[in-house]
Motif scaffolding. Structure first.
Motif, PDB file in Angstrom:
ATOM      1  N   GLN A   1       5.623  -4.861   1.772  1.00 19.97           N
ATOM      2  CA  GLN A   1       5.148  -3.831   2.459  1.00 19.97           C
ATOM      3  C   GLN A   1       6.047  -2.587   2.992  1.00 19.97           C
ATOM      4  O   GLN A   1       5.620  -1.325   2.658  1.00 19.97           O
ATOM      5  CB  GLN A   1       4.587  -4.221   3.720  1.00 19.97           C
ATOM      6  N   ARG A  40       6.130   1.112   1.599  1.00 24.52           N
ATOM      7  CA  ARG A  40       6.058   2.457   2.647  1.00 24.52           C
ATOM      8  C   ARG A  40       7.128   3.112   2.055  1.00 24.52           C
ATOM      9  O   ARG A  40       7.031   4.521   2.221  1.00 24.52           O
ATOM     10  CB  ARG A  40       6.283   1.579   3.866  1.00 24.52           C
ATOM     11  N   GLN A  63      -1.007   7.478   1.141  1.00 30.10           N
ATOM     12  CA  GLN A  63      -1.111   6.388   1.811  1.00 30.10           C
ATOM     13  C   GLN A  63      -2.275   5.660   1.982  1.00 30.10           C
ATOM     14  O   GLN A  63      -2.123   4.390   2.296  1.00 30.10           O
ATOM     15  CB  GLN A  63      -0.868   7.019   3.471  1.00 30.10           C
ATOM     16  N   GLU A  64      -3.393   6.462   1.788  1.00 30.62           N
ATOM     17  CA  GLU A  64      -4.625   5.438   1.594  1.00 30.62           C
ATOM     18  C   GLU A  64      -4.646   4.719   0.321  1.00 30.62           C
ATOM     19  O   GLU A  64      -5.173   3.533   0.195  1.00 30.62           O
ATOM     20  CB  GLU A  64      -5.876   6.376   1.834  1.00 30.62           C
ATOM     21  N   GLU A 102      -2.860   1.941   0.728  1.00 29.92           N
ATOM     22  CA  GLU A 102      -3.352   0.751   1.806  1.00 29.92           C
ATOM     23  C   GLU A 102      -4.482   0.295   0.902  1.00 29.92           C
ATOM     24  O   GLU A 102      -4.996  -1.003   1.041  1.00 29.92           O
ATOM     25  CB  GLU A 102      -4.244   1.565   2.914  1.00 29.92           C
ATOM     26  N   ASN A 103      -5.251   1.092  -0.090  1.00 27.28           N
ATOM     27  CA  ASN A 103      -6.393   0.331  -0.823  1.00 27.28           C
ATOM     28  C   ASN A 103      -6.029   0.477  -2.321  1.00 27.28           C
ATOM     29  O   ASN A 103      -6.637   1.390  -2.933  1.00 27.28           O
ATOM     30  CB  ASN A 103      -7.482   1.154  -0.316  1.00 27.28           C
ATOM     31  N   LEU A 132       1.102   6.998  10.963  1.00 31.35           N
ATOM     32  CA  LEU A 132       0.200   6.824   9.546  1.00 31.35           C
ATOM     33  C   LEU A 132      -0.706   8.111   9.339  1.00 31.35           C
ATOM     34  O   LEU A 132      -1.378   8.214  10.262  1.00 31.35           O
ATOM     35  CB  LEU A 132      -0.123   5.492   9.745  1.00 31.35           C
ATOM     36  N   ARG A 165      -8.438  -2.395  13.218  1.00 35.74           N
ATOM     37  CA  ARG A 165      -8.959  -2.509  11.738  1.00 35.74           C
ATOM     38  C   ARG A 165      -9.394  -3.961  11.576  1.00 35.74           C
ATOM     39  O   ARG A 165      -8.570  -4.881  11.793  1.00 35.74           O
ATOM     40  CB  ARG A 165      -7.816  -2.133  10.798  1.00 35.74           C
TER      41      ARG A 165
END
Lengths: 685, 281
Positions: free
Chosen positions: A24, A28, A59-60, A63-64, A618, A684
């Motif tokens: 992770q 990042r 960044q999205e 994350e996905n 973020l 979340r």
């Protein structure tokens, strides 16, 4: 026996947790590096326009991540560094050879080398192997598969009170408080997306909990059979190479030298960003498979400078409504838009066509300056274009040709190819007539935003030597056939970048980067009779950077940087500036992370300013432009007390030497320092 | 940096002149030697990544020793002038929860002096070394001109990339302390990043880039070579200001002694001799 089993299980769990957390952190870092490479332009004034959207986009995506075992061509093309040829090769590999078990297996795919793999790695996944089998639309599980709800709340402010808050609004001061407040609430699954984002900038008024200065919302159905996308509410549009219609994030010239020019239009995207001007409001749909039809309708209010009762300037892009003047001009212009796009995927490529008509309810008039002589004027405009991407052997040929209502045309075309296993090259040509009034476009070029008044040739190359060395370079020559902003005559120039990266070990790498830009610029001198003359001269700005990065262990990353900037503006003396920083990223435990940096900067003037890209809350874009002499320190904490809650806090302080005032105009602050705080929470689940 | 050191030396000379002439003309710029240690001086003050140094309490706190209890003493006399002398002492005490350190430093004489008292701490895990120093600086001017003090925080970090190559960084006075409430005189703030590299079994190269917030960027470097057995020879330089230095050291099991001499770019000033002495216990 049971205890031993539990212990072993515990160990496995603990290790996998560490491995996951490390991955992770690395992800990042890589996302931030990509952002820095894409955004660090010489003038952030140009890039601010979509830098926040680009930050959120990457960044999205991290994350996905995109599932390389399931994604279609269009989804794969969203990955930075991937072109149509590679996307098709991935699909061919997983159907002809075998599905991917790890992301590292991507380098088995023909054409994907080490550098491409490193580029896409933060944004891909091989899936969990537990993907839901096909469900019916009527089943709730269909709509909730891969779903998560998230809510953000963010608060940011400068601690020093600027001049604008000292003055009353009647005297020209800001009408609202210095707080920047943002909140977002949304639900996203594989097939459904619902979102509401609200924001108030510093100085803007906050009337009530649902009366923020900026509010954007949407309900969208995604990837439902042939209905690829159906959005009600706010959305962005990006087609082809952006020559006709592109509202959203776009990469430009940067350290990704090969993928810089060619774009893969994202089509319709539901809009979630806090950027206030770069979207449409209404409905949009994309239907089809290999042959896709897109239609859109939008009707929204814009803010533009009033000229008289029925005339305004073209609407601005900053979205600020902080002073009385800005506030009174809020939503003073109505813009309607309708149009469509057709895309046909053929065996050797993709062909598309885009067209739109936009209508304003007031007359738009352009400035009387020389540089604005070809700008759009009137109440309506249309533009259309054809875009293409063809696979030809090892190469991709891409381009778009467009024309606007007044007859002006623009074109961009290029070729991207590998030359053997270790070298990639991009060659592109663009020619945007001064008359090309593509007011909703955003094409590749020296000047970001609307493609106009520019002709240029770009050559980029990347070469790898073994597994440790990557060399990248580009040169871009450009010519402005008529006056560009700030000048009264045709000008030209070029810029280039050379970067050598060394991955000496898995945990230690460094790079050196040189970039330089020389272009014509006008300057004024007084002759011996005191008469002012305008002359044309070279404006040059160069920078040299050394950057070292070292993961001491999975918990600690050190980064050191030195950068020297050299600037000689037209008619002025040579000036120098430099930046030195030490950065520390620390994962204190699996739930708590810290980022901190101490920077020293010393520049002779604003012209030699230095930029530093910073980690931030973020989805917040943060690039500091530092000039004069001083020090900057920041600390960013990221804490995840529970799986469903994540918190961020940032404090930054810049102290200048030998100055009693920082900033100018309404942003002027008394004293020698500027500091800011930001906190953010995300729920979340 | 160049201006700073010139200013310092100019001030020191002014001070000396004042003493000699019996005039009390005192400038507001008052700074003592920042880098302490004869070995440190001899390798061009490039100490940010210099490990196994006895003077990390005044250099990079992340590099305080983890395996020896030691007390060290140091003195330097600028250009052989008794009135401008630095004296310092440093103690390192490793424990299971990190190394504790203390330091004291005095510069000047009764007419003007600057004193520093320091407490330090360092720790390391998985190759990452970090440390911090709490520094109380006190300046006093004789003749009833008063005194002032300020509390500063220095932080440092270091790591070895491979066993032969170390990287280090330190930042001083990160809390931006100021002397006195009236004139708000800021204490110097510095960021330095350095490397040290073993060129061979017997030779070490060390280099720093140093930026004081008010002065030009300075580059420093030095080499240290084992000549015979435990006898070490050293040479180093700094750029902005331009200085050259050299020296020798001798290590025994229980004690170490180092001597150094520094030549400043201003030839009129001549040479500054320095010595330090360490005892292990």
């Amino acid at each position: 026996m049971v205890i031993r089993f539990l212990l072993v299980l515990g160990c496995i769990f603990a290790f996998s947790e560490v491995g996951y957390a490390q991955q992770q952190d690395t992800t990042r870092s890589e996302v931030e590096d990509d952002l820095e490479g894409a955004i660090e332009n010489f003038d952030p004034g140009d890039t601010n326009f979509d830098s926040e959207q680009l930050t959120q986009f990457l960044q999205e995506l991290a994350e996905n991540p995109i599932n390389i075992n399931q994604a279609g061509v269009n989804d794969l093309l969203q990955l930075p560094g991937l072109n149509l040829k590679l996307a098709r090769a991935i699909i061919k590999y997983r159907s002809d050879v075998k599905p991917f078990e790890t992301t590292d297996e991507l380098d088995e795919v023909s054409g994907i080398g080490r550098v491409t793999l490193e580029q896409v790695r933060p944004y891909i996944t091989v899936g969990s192997g537990l993907e839901l089998s096909r469900e019916l639309y009527t089943s709730p599980r269909y709509w909730t598969s891969g779903g998560h709800f998230q809510a953000f709340s963010r608060y940011q402010r400068d601690l020093q009170k600027a001049e604008g808050y000292e003055q009353s609004p009647q005297e020209g001061g800001y009408i609202g408080s210095p707080v920047k407040y943002y909140q977002r609430i949304g639900y996203q699954s594989d097939h459904l997306s619902v979102n509401l984002t609200q924001e108030k900038d510093p100085g803007e008024e906050l009337v009530g909990p649902f009366q923020f200065d900026h509010r954007t919302w949407h309900v969208a159905l995604e990837d439902n059979g042939n209905v690829q996308m159906l959005v009600g509410g706010d959305y962005s549009l990006a087609f082809g190479q952006g020559l006709v219609l592109w509202s959203g994030a776009a990469f430009g010239k940067g350290s990704n030298v090969v993928g810089a020019v060619s774009r893969n239009g994202r089509g319709i995207k539901p809009y979630t960003s806090a950027q206030e001007t770069n979207y449409y409001r209404g409905a949009a749909v994309t239907y089809g498979a290999r042959l896709q039809f897109t239609g859109f309708y939008s009707n929204r209010y814009r803010s533009a400078s009033d000229i008289n009762a029925d005339t305004t300037r073209f609407p601005g892009t900053d979205g600020y409504h902080r002073t009385e003047t800005e506030f009174l001009q809020k939503n003073n212009l109505q813009q309607k838009l309708y149009g469509g796009h057709i895309q046909w995927e053929i065996p050797f490529g993709i062909i598309g066509a885009t067209g739109y008509q936009t209508i304003f309810d007031r007359y738009i008039t352009a400035s009387e300056q020389t540089y604005a002589q070809y700008d759009f004027e009137g109440t309506s405009n249309y533009a259309y274009g054809v875009d293409y991407t063809f696979i030809a052997g090892p190469a991709i040929i891409f381009g778009e040709v467009g024309q606007s209502e007044n007859g002006g045309y623009g074109l961009v075309s290029g070729v991207e190819s590998s030359l053997g296993n270790d070298t990639d090259i991009t060659l592109a040509y663009r020619n945007y007539q001064a008359e090309f009034q593509s007011i909703l476009g955003n094409g590749f070029g020296e000047v970001s935003g609307q493609p106009k008044n520019e002709e240029g040739v770009y050559l980029g190359m990347r070469h790898t030597i073994g597994a440790k060395v990557t060399l990248s370079a580009y040169i871009d020559q450009f010519r402005f056939p008529t006056a560009r902003f700030g000048t009264n005559q045709p000008t030209q120039g070029f810029d280039w970048l050379a970067k050598a990266e060394f991955d000496l070990t898995d945990s230690f790498n460094f790079y050196v980067q040189l970039r330089s830009e020389i272009e014509d610029d006008e300057y004024e001198i007084s002759d011996s009779y005191g008469r002012v003359q305008r002359r044309l001269g070279d404006a040059e700005r160069s920078s040299f950077r050394v950057n070292l990065e070292y993961w001491v262990n999975p918990k600690v990353r050190l980064r050191s940087r030195g950068e020297i900037v050299r600037s000689q503006q037209a008619g002025e003396d040579l000036e120098l500036g430099y930046l030195l920083y030490q950065d520390l990223r620390l994962r204190i435990n699996d739930r708590l992370r810290l980022d901190t940096r101490v920077s020293m900067f010393d520049t002779e003037s604003f012209a030699t300013r230095v930029y530093q890209f910073e980690s931030d809350l973020l989805y917040v874009f943060s690039s500091q432009s530092l000039f004069d002499e001083g020090q900057r320190i920041y600390v960013l904490l990221n804490y995840e007390p529970f799986d469903f809650l994540e918190l961020w806090a940032k404090f930054g302080l810049t102290v200048y030497e030998d100055t009693q005032v920082v900033g100018s105009g309404l942003n002027r602050v008394e004293g020698d320092r500027r500091s800011e705080v930001g906190v953010q929470a995300r729920v979340r689940f | 940096m160049i201006r700073k050191l010139i200013d310092i030396h100019r001030f020191k000379l002014t001070l000396l002149g004042s003493v000699l002439l019996g005039i009390s003309g005192i400038s507001s710029i008052v700074q003592a030697q920042a880098v302490i240690g004869a070995r440190e001086l001899a390798v061009g003050q490039a100490t940010t990544a210099l490990y196994n140094t006895d003077w990390s309490m005044f250099g990079n706190p992340a590099l305080m020793p983890e395996d020896e209890r030691a007390v060290s003493f140091f003195g330097v006399r600028y250009f052989s002038l008794a009135e401008i002398t630095d004296m310092a002492m440093s103690v390192a005490y490793p424990t299971t929860f990190g190394t504790l350190g203390a330091g004291a430093h005095r510069y000047g004489d009764d007419l003007f002096n600057e004193n520093r008292m320091r407490l330090g701490y360092k720790h390391s895990f998985s190759g990452f070394h970090f440390g911090a120093i709490l520094n109380y600086s006190h300046v006093a001017m004789g003749g009833g001109y008063g005194s002032a003090g300020a509390l500063g925080i220095n932080v440092g970090l270091a790591a070895s990339i491979v066993s032969d190559l170390w990287v280090g960084a330190k930042a001083t006075n990160v809390n931006q302390p100021e002397y006195g409430s009236l004139n708000n005189e800021k204490l110097p703030r510095e960021l330095s990043i350095g490397f040290s590299y073993h060129l061979s079994d017997i030779a070490l190269f060390t280099t720093d880039v140093v930026k004081d917030v008010q002065f030009p960027i300075s580059y420093r470097g030095g080499v240290e070579v084992f000549i015979i057995e435990e006898l070490v020879g050293r040479a180093g330089f700094t750029i902005k200001p331009l200085t050259f230095s050299g020296g020798f050291g001798y290590n025994s099991e229980l004690w170490t002694v180092n001597i150094a001499v520094q030549r400043h770019e201003n030839r009129a000033l001549g040479y500054s001799p320095a010595i330090d002495f360490k005892i292990l216990w």
